[in-house]
Design a protein around this motif. Structure first.
Motif: not given
Length: 149
Positions: A7-14, A67-71, A75-80
């Motif tokens: 589970t810890t090796r599975l990386v969520a990305i959005a 996870g990895i988040l990208i907008c 900035i916005g996605i990290s705040i959320a």
């Protein structure tokens, strides 16, 4: 991340629409990573908080270890994402930031700007984030204090 089980090796990305191209580039460039892709699935306009919340829920539910988040700017996605108590999301712009957010801050989510970070730098940031362990020690007491905010 530098952790043990599957589970810890599975990386969520959005991402939102501003991060879609970089998300797809990262998934192609880092083929050794097992991705849980939570969208978006095109460059059509969407709202970044929806995808930050999806990723935070996936981590909380144990579907992914990090996870990895990208907008557009990151900035916005990290705040959320940081609205969730169990998330420590760090917006980074270079490999040093990606390494330090893991070593010193035990970040479990990395945020990137799709319009501000090039593909090569983003790939290097993700590689550093996923391969760096939290140092603990003197940093742990600071992480513990985050829960009291």
């Amino acid at each position: 991340m530098a952790d043990k089980d599957e589970t810890t090796r599975l990386v969520a990305i959005a991402c939102d629409h501003g991060g879609f191209a970089l998300k797809e580039a990262l998934k192609s460039a880092l083929s050794g990573v097992t991705w849980l892709d939570l969208g978006t699935d095109s460059a059509a306009s969407v709202d970044y908080p929806d995808f930050a919340h999806k990723l935070a829920d996936a981590i909380k539910d144990g579907k992914a270890g990090c996870g990895i988040l990208i907008c557009g700017s990151g900035i916005g996605i990290s705040i959320a994402a940081n609205r969730h108590a169990h998330i420590r999301c760090a917006l980074v712009h270079d490999v040093t930031g990606a390494r330090l957010c893991r070593q010193h801050n035990d970040a479990n989510v990395l945020a990137l700007g799709g319009r501000t970070t090039g593909d090569v730098v983003a790939k290097e940031c993700v590689e550093a984030f996923l391969s760096t362990a939290f140092e603990g020690g003197r940093h742990q007491k600071r992480i513990d204090k985050l829960g009291s905010c």
